[in-house]
Design an enzyme around this catalytic site. Structure first.
Site, PDB file in Angstrom:
ATOM      1  N   LYS A  45      39.348 -31.342  31.407  1.00  0.00           N
ATOM      2  CA  LYS A  45      38.107 -31.482  30.732  1.00  0.00           C
ATOM      3  C   LYS A  45      37.907 -32.334  29.538  1.00  0.00           C
ATOM      4  O   LYS A  45      39.054 -32.885  29.097  1.00  0.00           O
ATOM      5  CB  LYS A  45      37.675 -30.015  30.365  1.00  0.00           C
ATOM      6  CG  LYS A  45      37.376 -29.099  31.535  1.00  0.00           C
ATOM      7  CD  LYS A  45      36.549 -27.611  31.245  1.00  0.00           C
ATOM      8  CE  LYS A  45      36.221 -27.217  32.522  1.00  0.00           C
ATOM      9  NZ  LYS A  45      35.808 -25.861  31.968  1.00  0.00           N
ATOM     10  N   ARG A  63      42.403 -21.801  35.996  1.00  0.00           N
ATOM     11  CA  ARG A  63      41.426 -22.489  37.050  1.00  0.00           C
ATOM     12  C   ARG A  63      42.003 -24.024  36.877  1.00  0.00           C
ATOM     13  O   ARG A  63      41.808 -24.801  35.933  1.00  0.00           O
ATOM     14  CB  ARG A  63      40.085 -22.373  36.832  1.00  0.00           C
ATOM     15  CG  ARG A  63      39.262 -23.067  37.886  1.00  0.00           C
ATOM     16  CD  ARG A  63      37.726 -22.543  37.461  1.00  0.00           C
ATOM     17  NE  ARG A  63      36.871 -23.522  38.519  1.00  0.00           N
ATOM     18  CZ  ARG A  63      36.438 -24.655  38.424  1.00  0.00           C
ATOM     19  NH1 ARG A  63      36.894 -25.356  37.250  1.00  0.00           N
ATOM     20  NH2 ARG A  63      35.744 -25.228  39.282  1.00  0.00           N
TER      21      ARG A  63
HETATM   22  C1  8Y4 Z   1      37.084 -32.974  34.752  1.00  0.00           C
HETATM   23  C2  8Y4 Z   1      37.060 -32.078  36.050  1.00  0.00           C
HETATM   24  C3  8Y4 Z   1      36.120 -32.468  33.874  1.00  0.00           C
HETATM   25  C4  8Y4 Z   1      36.096 -31.010  36.142  1.00  0.00           C
HETATM   26  C5  8Y4 Z   1      35.306 -31.495  33.834  1.00  0.00           C
HETATM   27  C6  8Y4 Z   1      35.375 -30.353  34.876  1.00  0.00           C
HETATM   28  C7  8Y4 Z   1      35.006 -23.407  34.854  1.00  0.00           C
HETATM   29  C8  8Y4 Z   1      34.615 -22.820  36.023  1.00  0.00           C
HETATM   30  C9  8Y4 Z   1      34.054 -25.058  35.931  1.00  0.00           C
HETATM   31  C10 8Y4 Z   1      35.412 -22.608  33.759  1.00  0.00           C
HETATM   32  C11 8Y4 Z   1      35.076 -20.874  35.227  1.00  0.00           C
HETATM   33  C12 8Y4 Z   1      34.766 -28.438  35.287  1.00  0.00           C
HETATM   34  C13 8Y4 Z   1      33.056 -23.449  38.001  1.00  0.00           C
HETATM   35  C14 8Y4 Z   1      33.540 -27.501  35.454  1.00  0.00           C
HETATM   36  N1  8Y4 Z   1      34.554 -24.707  34.936  1.00  0.00           N
HETATM   37  N2  8Y4 Z   1      34.627 -21.476  36.293  1.00  0.00           N
HETATM   38  N3  8Y4 Z   1      33.649 -23.833  36.697  1.00  0.00           N
HETATM   39  N4  8Y4 Z   1      35.730 -21.237  34.033  1.00  0.00           N
HETATM   40  N5  8Y4 Z   1      35.401 -19.425  35.368  1.00  0.00           N
HETATM   41  N6  8Y4 Z   1      34.581 -29.608  34.927  1.00  0.00           N
HETATM   42  O1  8Y4 Z   1      35.890 -23.048  32.578  1.00  0.00           O
HETATM   43  O2  8Y4 Z   1      35.699 -27.889  36.036  1.00  0.00           O
HETATM   44  S1  8Y4 Z   1      33.225 -26.396  36.575  1.00  0.00           S
END
Ligand code: 8Y4
Length: 261
Positions: free
Chosen positions: A209, A243
């Site tokens: 992130k 996750r």
């Molecule tokens: C790079 C890759 C930068 C991915 C940002 C991202 C969470 C989640 C997401 C979380 C739970 C993400 C579906 C966002 N984040 N579910 N989901 N907790 N429970 N962004 O933090 O991964 S998606």
């Protein structure tokens, strides 16, 4: 928990599980097979991108994406599947296809979502988000980020219990990056012990992130060490589930933690 993104536009794992306009089931199965070899305990399948600016996905499109993936995964592998969705229709279909956890970044607040979760009988993860994805990173503001996030999660948890979800079937998640600045994210992370002290199992998602990018001045493909470090720290602080994208590296770090504790 390993991330299985079946969106064509997800920026860090830029649609590699997609070919043309639909889910590439073989690539999904390969990816899940790799995660299983690496020691993953559960995979999280999502078909809606919550990235600010991502194009909204219709319910039929979301269903097409995730049900194809979940069906293929549950037929081939013996791994628990989590469904990352906010929609009642997707909760219904995904749990019918074998999903064993509902992971909702909107904490079952969409119409019908809570009732669908109750009907499914499947455990849920309730996540905190300030505002909706399109606007959430524009001006995040809190008087007391830790208190507000914890208050929201415990209130939502009570509403789920009242609606008929067993208290033992509810996880909570502060929602790193969802309507939070890096300063907010850091305050939450440093206060994870306070959330852990509630006794409610905690899920933490920080993998790749932006906060890691900002703190390390690292582009999306340079966030591995930062991601693994934060997953390890979250686990050490008592998170029940992390996750992650990078299962091999994270499992190695967690194994070392368990050997050393
Ligand atoms: C790079 C890759 C930068 C991915 C940002 C991202 C969470 C989640 C997401 C979380 C739970 C993400 C579906 C966002 N984040 N579910 N989901 N907790 N429970 N962004 O933090 O991964 S998606």
């Amino acid at each position: 928990m390993g991330i299985v993104n079946v969106t064509p536009d997800s920026f860090s794992d830029g649609g590699e599980l997609f070919s043309g306009s639909s889910v590439d089931v073989d690539r999904v199965l390969n990816s899940v097979g790799d995660m299983l070899e690496a020691g993953v305990d559960m995979v999280d399948v999502g078909g809606e991108s919550t990235r600010p600016g991502a194009s909204p996905v219709g319910v039929a499109e979301e269903l097409d994406r995730v049900i194809a993936a979940i069906t293929a995964i549950t037929q081939r592998f013996d791994v628990p599947v989590s469904i990352d969705t906010s929609r009642a229709e997707v909760i219904d279909a995904a749990t019918a296809a074998g999903a064993e956890l509902i992971n909702d970044v909107r904490a079952l607040q969409r119409p019908g979502a809570l009732a669908a979760a109750v009907d499914s009988g499947v455990p849920v993860c309730l996540m905190h988000m300030q505002n909706q994805p399109a606007m959430m990173q524009s001006q995040p503001q809190y008087a007391d980020v830790v208190g507000e996030v914890q208050g929201f999660l415990m209130q939502r948890r009570e509403q789920c219990i009242v609606a008929g979800i067993d208290a033992r079937d509810i996880l909570i998640d502060p929602g790193f990056g969802f309507g939070k600045t890096t300063a907010h994210n850091l305050m939450l992370f440093k206060s994870l012990d306070q959330l852990v002290a509630t006794g409610v199992p905690l899920l933490v998602g920080v993998s790749r992130k932006r906060m890691i990018g900002e703190l390390l001045n690292a582009s999306a493909d340079q966030r591995l060490i930062g991601s693994v470090t934060m997953a390890l720290l979250a686990a050490q602080k008592g998170a029940a589930i992390v996750r992650v994208h990078d299962v091999t590296e994270t499992v190695q770090a967690l194994k070392m933690l368990h050997h050393c504790e």
